[in-house]
Motif scaffolding. Structure first.
Motif, PDB file in Angstrom:
ATOM      1  N   LEU A 297       5.700  -8.197   8.731  1.00  0.00           N
ATOM      2  CA  LEU A 297       5.368  -9.611   8.560  1.00  0.00           C
ATOM      3  C   LEU A 297       5.401 -10.045   7.103  1.00  0.00           C
ATOM      4  N   ILE A 298       5.235  -9.102   6.190  1.00  0.00           N
ATOM      5  CA  ILE A 298       5.311  -9.411   4.769  1.00  0.00           C
ATOM      6  C   ILE A 298       6.126  -8.324   4.072  1.00  0.00           C
ATOM      7  N   LYS A 299       6.655  -8.668   2.912  1.00  0.00           N
ATOM      8  CA  LYS A 299       7.482  -7.738   2.137  1.00  0.00           C
ATOM      9  C   LYS A 299       6.971  -7.714   0.698  1.00  0.00           C
ATOM     10  N   PRO A 300       6.542  -6.552   0.197  1.00  0.00           N
ATOM     11  CA  PRO A 300       6.051  -6.508  -1.175  1.00  0.00           C
ATOM     12  C   PRO A 300       7.180  -6.621  -2.200  1.00  0.00           C
ATOM     13  N   VAL A 301       6.877  -7.299  -3.293  1.00  0.00           N
ATOM     14  CA  VAL A 301       7.752  -7.366  -4.466  1.00  0.00           C
ATOM     15  C   VAL A 301       6.933  -6.794  -5.612  1.00  0.00           C
ATOM     16  N   THR A 302       7.332  -5.628  -6.107  1.00  0.00           N
ATOM     17  CA  THR A 302       6.517  -4.860  -7.045  1.00  0.00           C
ATOM     18  C   THR A 302       6.990  -5.051  -8.482  1.00  0.00           C
ATOM     19  N   HIS A 303       6.031  -5.081  -9.389  1.00  0.00           N
ATOM     20  CA  HIS A 303       6.377  -5.201 -10.802  1.00  0.00           C
ATOM     21  C   HIS A 303       7.113  -3.959 -11.290  1.00  0.00           C
ATOM     22  N   SER A 304       8.170  -4.163 -12.069  1.00  0.00           N
ATOM     23  CA  SER A 304       8.886  -3.075 -12.737  1.00  0.00           C
ATOM     24  C   SER A 304       9.108  -3.456 -14.185  1.00  0.00           C
ATOM     25  N   ASP A 305       9.054  -2.462 -15.065  1.00  0.00           N
ATOM     26  CA  ASP A 305       9.325  -2.738 -16.478  1.00  0.00           C
ATOM     27  C   ASP A 305      10.782  -3.120 -16.704  1.00  0.00           C
ATOM     28  N   GLY A 306      11.663  -2.709 -15.781  1.00  0.00           N
ATOM     29  CA  GLY A 306      13.045  -3.180 -15.814  1.00  0.00           C
ATOM     30  C   GLY A 306      13.890  -2.675 -16.961  1.00  0.00           C
ATOM     31  N   ASN A 307      13.567  -1.497 -17.470  1.00  0.00           N
ATOM     32  CA  ASN A 307      14.359  -0.962 -18.582  1.00  0.00           C
ATOM     33  C   ASN A 307      15.657  -0.309 -18.122  1.00  0.00           C
ATOM     34  N   GLY A 308      15.757  -0.012 -16.841  1.00  0.00           N
ATOM     35  CA  GLY A 308      16.961   0.615 -16.318  1.00  0.00           C
ATOM     36  C   GLY A 308      16.795   0.926 -14.849  1.00  0.00           C
ATOM     37  N   VAL A 309      17.808   1.555 -14.274  1.00  0.00           N
ATOM     38  CA  VAL A 309      17.769   1.896 -12.860  1.00  0.00           C
ATOM     39  C   VAL A 309      17.482   3.395 -12.704  1.00  0.00           C
ATOM     40  N   PRO A 310      16.804   3.789 -11.629  1.00  0.00           N
ATOM     41  CA  PRO A 310      16.303   2.928 -10.562  1.00  0.00           C
ATOM     42  C   PRO A 310      15.078   2.131 -11.006  1.00  0.00           C
ATOM     43  N   ASP A 317       2.325  -0.431  -9.390  1.00  0.00           N
ATOM     44  CA  ASP A 317       1.858  -0.770  -8.051  1.00  0.00           C
ATOM     45  C   ASP A 317       0.668  -1.721  -8.051  1.00  0.00           C
ATOM     46  N   SER A 318       0.049  -1.922  -9.208  1.00  0.00           N
ATOM     47  CA  SER A 318      -1.110  -2.816  -9.286  1.00  0.00           C
ATOM     48  C   SER A 318      -0.703  -4.284  -9.309  1.00  0.00           C
ATOM     49  N   TYR A 319       0.567  -4.539  -9.578  1.00  0.00           N
ATOM     50  CA  TYR A 319       1.053  -5.918  -9.653  1.00  0.00           C
ATOM     51  C   TYR A 319       2.082  -6.133  -8.547  1.00  0.00           C
ATOM     52  N   LYS A 320       1.727  -6.931  -7.569  1.00  0.00           N
ATOM     53  CA  LYS A 320       2.633  -7.206  -6.444  1.00  0.00           C
ATOM     54  C   LYS A 320       2.607  -8.683  -6.087  1.00  0.00           C
ATOM     55  N   LYS A 321       3.747  -9.158  -5.681  1.00  0.00           N
ATOM     56  CA  LYS A 321       3.863 -10.429  -4.978  1.00  0.00           C
ATOM     57  C   LYS A 321       4.265 -10.079  -3.559  1.00  0.00           C
ATOM     58  N   TYR A 322       4.151 -11.026  -2.641  1.00  0.00           N
ATOM     59  CA  TYR A 322       4.537 -10.748  -1.263  1.00  0.00           C
ATOM     60  C   TYR A 322       5.400 -11.875  -0.710  1.00  0.00           C
ATOM     61  N   ALA A 374      15.224  -2.202   1.988  1.00  0.00           N
ATOM     62  CA  ALA A 374      15.314  -3.005   0.764  1.00  0.00           C
ATOM     63  C   ALA A 374      14.005  -2.918  -0.020  1.00  0.00           C
ATOM     64  N   GLU A 375      14.103  -2.533  -1.286  1.00  0.00           N
ATOM     65  CA  GLU A 375      12.942  -2.517  -2.178  1.00  0.00           C
ATOM     66  C   GLU A 375      13.100  -3.660  -3.171  1.00  0.00           C
ATOM     67  N   MET A 376      12.042  -4.437  -3.352  1.00  0.00           N
ATOM     68  CA  MET A 376      12.106  -5.639  -4.175  1.00  0.00           C
ATOM     69  C   MET A 376      11.225  -5.491  -5.418  1.00  0.00           C
ATOM     70  N   TYR A 377      11.739  -6.040  -6.549  1.00  0.00           N
ATOM     71  CA  TYR A 377      11.028  -5.924  -7.818  1.00  0.00           C
ATOM     72  C   TYR A 377      11.068  -7.251  -8.587  1.00  0.00           C
ATOM     73  N   TYR A 378      10.056  -7.426  -9.439  1.00  0.00           N
ATOM     74  CA  TYR A 378      10.033  -8.552 -10.372  1.00  0.00           C
ATOM     75  C   TYR A 378       9.502  -8.036 -11.699  1.00  0.00           C
ATOM     76  N   TRP A 379       9.514  -8.895 -12.714  1.00  0.00           N
ATOM     77  CA  TRP A 379       9.021  -8.503 -14.039  1.00  0.00           C
ATOM     78  C   TRP A 379       8.050  -9.541 -14.550  1.00  0.00           C
ATOM     79  N   GLN A 380       6.993  -9.056 -15.168  1.00  0.00           N
ATOM     80  CA  GLN A 380       5.995  -9.929 -15.780  1.00  0.00           C
ATOM     81  C   GLN A 380       5.653  -9.368 -17.144  1.00  0.00           C
TER      82      GLN A 380
END
Length: 464
Positions: A297-310, A317-322, A374-380
Motif C-alpha cells: 500500500l505504500i512504497k518507501p523512498v529512502t535518503h541516500s548521500d548519492g555519491n555513487g552507485v549503488p 534509514d532514519s530519513y524516509k518519505k513514502y 524497485a528501490e527508491m531514493y532521494y537526497w536531503q
C-alpha cells in the motif's frame, strides 16, 4: 467464445468476458511463455492491481487454462503436501477441475497462494521436476507469507512485480496508442507540438483524479464520472482496511488506518512519526509502516548521500518519505475536490498536495524493470539550516541522475545546482508541466563547470 481456453470455474469464465486493457507486463508474460529457460513465475503486488486479470489474459494463449484459488477452494490445499510430487499434484488438480494439464498446452495458475506455505514451497519443485509445465502463482498479502520463508526458492522461481496502471497504460486503455508512441519519440532536443503537449496535460489532470487502479480506469472509460471513480476508490480502500485484521501483527487496524492516512497527508515530505499521534510510540508506528509496505500500500523512498552507485550503499534509514500506492486513491482518501485539480493553474496544479511528486515517483516505480524490486531514493542536505532536497535519485548506466519535480521555468533550482556541485554531477532531470527542453548553467563556483538539465514533462516520465 469457442476460441477461449477452458477455465476452471464460472468466476474465471466471467472474467474472460470483461474488457481487458493492455498492460506493459503482457509482453513480458508472452516472453516468459516462449522462453526455454523459463522458471515458475510468482506475481507480486498489492490487491486489485490486476495480477489475476493479466494471467487470465495470458491464458488465452494456451489450449488449456487451469485456475485454482487456494483461499476460496481450501480443499485443494491438500494437493500440496510437504513431501510433494508435483506430477501427482497436477494429476489431482486435473481430476478435480476436469481440465487436462499437458506441458506446452496448459497454463496452471495458482491464485491466493499465500494461504499455503506448502504450495509456495512447491514452486521450486515445479522447476526441478516439471520444468516443461507453465506455472504462475499470485496472491494478495503474499509478502507476509514470504517473509516467513526467506529462502523459499532462490534461483528456482522468478518474481514479477506488478503495480496499478501507469500513465501510458491509462492512455492506451482509452485508445490513445498513437499518442503514446508519438510521445515516446519526443526528447529534450525534439519537443512535442503544443497541441499534443496540451492534450497530454489535460489527460494528466484526469489521471491525477482517476489514478491507475484497474477498476477505477474501467469505471472512468465507461462513465467519465469522477464521482463514480471516487466510489470505486472508496470500495478499494474499504477492502484494504478490511485486510488489516489479517496482518500477522499486534498493530491495531485503527492505527494502521491512521498511519495510512498520515502517509497521504505527508506525501512529498520526510515522514514524521509525531504527526501520526502523540500518544503512540514511534516503534509501533514504524512497525505499522513496515506492514503497510509489505501489503504494497505504500512504497518507501529512502535518503541516500548519492555519491555513487549503488545508491543503497549510502542510504540513511532514519530519513524516509513514502509513496501512496495510487494517486487516485490518495486524492479520494484526502477528499481532494475534482475542481481543485481540473481548474487549477499550472503552478497550483503541480504543487497541490505534493501530488506531482507522488505521481513522478510512482511512474519511476511502474517503469522500473518488472523482474526486480524497485528501490527508491532521494537526497536531503543534512547541513544545519539547509532545506535543500532532491526529490528522486536514479542510477542510470552506472551514474547518479538527480530528478527534481518543479512547477515551471520560473523560480530557482538551488537544490539541484547545489547537489550537482557537491557531487560533481553534470547531468540532471527536471520534470514539470513544461514541454521538453534543456537548461544549461555555467557553475562559476566549480571552475566554470557546465551543468546540463533535461526538461521532461511529467506526462513523459516513462521516456526516462
Amino acid at each position: 467464445s469457442d476460441s477461449l481456453p477452458q477455465s476452471l470455474h464460472c468466476e474465471s469464465a466471467n472474467y474472460t468476458k470483461m474488457t481487458y486493457y493492455k498492460r506493459n507486463i503482457d509482453k513480458k508474460l508472452l516472453e516468459w511463455k516462449t522462453s526455454q529457460r523459463r522458471k515458475p513465475l510468482l506475481i507480486r503486488g498489492a490487491r486489485q492491481v490486476g495480477k489475476s486479470s493479466a494471467v487470465r489474459q495470458l491464458g488465452k494463449e494456451f489450449k488449456y487454462f487451469v485456475e485454482i484459488n487456494l483461499e476460496s477452494q481450501p480443499s485443494i490445499r491438500g494437493l500440496f503436501p510437504k513431501d510433494i510430487d508435483v506430477h501427482r499434484t497436477c494429476e489431482g488438480i486435473s481430476a478435480t477441475t476436469g481440465i487436462p494439464i499437458i506441458p506446452g498446452e496448459t497454463l496452471l495458475f495458482i491464485d491466493e497462494i499465500q494461504v499455503s506455505q506448502e504450495a509456495i514451497m512447491s514452486l521450486r519443485y515445479f522447476k526441478e521436476d516439471y520444468p516443461e509445465l507453465h506455472v504462475i502463482a499470485a496472491g494478495s498479502l503474499l509478502e507476509f507469507t514470504l517473509e516467513e520463508l526467506p529462502s523459499f526458492g532462490v534461483g528456482r522461481i522468478r518474481s514479477l512485480y506488478m503495480y496499478p496502471f501507469s500513465f501510458d497504460e491509462f492512455l492506451m486503455a482509452q485508445g490513445l496508442e498513437t499518442t503514446v508512441s508519438y510521445k515516446h519519440q519526443a526528447s529534450p532536443s525534439s519537443p512535442l507540438p503544443d497541441a499534443v503537449h496540451n492534450k497530454l496535460v489535460e489527460q494528466l489532470k484526469t489521471f491525477y483524479l482517476v489514478g491507475g487502479m484497474p477498476a477505477a480506469v474501467t469505471e472512468w472509460i465507461a462513465s467519465k464520472s469522477y464521482i463514480e471513480c471516487a466510489h470505486v476508490h472508496n470500495d478499494i480502500l474499504d477492502t484494504y482496511q478490511d485486510d488489516f485484521a489479517k496482518y500477522k501483527s499486534r498493530v491495531s487496524p485503527a492505527l494502521l488506518r491512521k498511519v495510512l492516512r498520515s502517509v497521504a497527508l505527508q506525501a512529498g515530505s520526510k515522514f514524521v512519526y509525531r504527526q501520526v499521534a502523540d500518544d503512540v510510540r514511534s516503534s509501533v508506528i514504524k512497525d505499522a509502516l513496515r506492514l503497510l509496505t509489505l501489503a504494497g500500500l505504500i512504497k518507501p523512498v529512502t535518503h541516500s548521500d548519492g555519491n555513487g552507485v549503488p545508491l543503497g550503499a549510502e542510504e540513511n534509514d532514519s530519513y524516509k518519505k513514502y509513496l501512496f500506492l495510487d494517486l487516485g486513491l490518495m486524492q479520494t482518501m484526502l477528499g481532494t475536490p475534482a475542481a481543485n485539480v481540473l481548474l487549477a493553474s499550472e503552478v497550483d496544479f503541480v504543487n497541490k498536495g505534493a501530488a506531482s511528486e507522488t505521481f513522478a515517483g510512482l511512474e519511476l516505480v511502474k517503469n522500473h524493470d518488472c523482474f526486480q524490486k524497485a528501490e527508491m531514493y532521494y537526497w536531503q542536505n543534512m547541513s544545519r539550516g539547509s532545506n535543500a532536497e532532491i526529490d528522486y535519485l536514479e542510477a542510470k548506466e552506472g551514474v547518479v541522475v538527480p530528478i527534481e519535480v518543479k512547477a515551471s521555468t520560473k523560480g530557482s533550482m538551488q537544490s539541484l545546482w547545489l547537489f550537482m556541485r557537491k557531487k560533481a554531477i553534470h547531468h540532471a532531470v527536471r520534470t514539470s508541466l513544461e514541454n521538453f527542453g534543456t537548461l544549461e548553467y555555467i557553475d562559476k563556483e566549480a571552475q566554470n563547470a557546465l551543468r546540463h538539465i533535461d526538461v521532461v514533462p511529467l506526462y513523459a516520465m516513462s521516456n526516462l
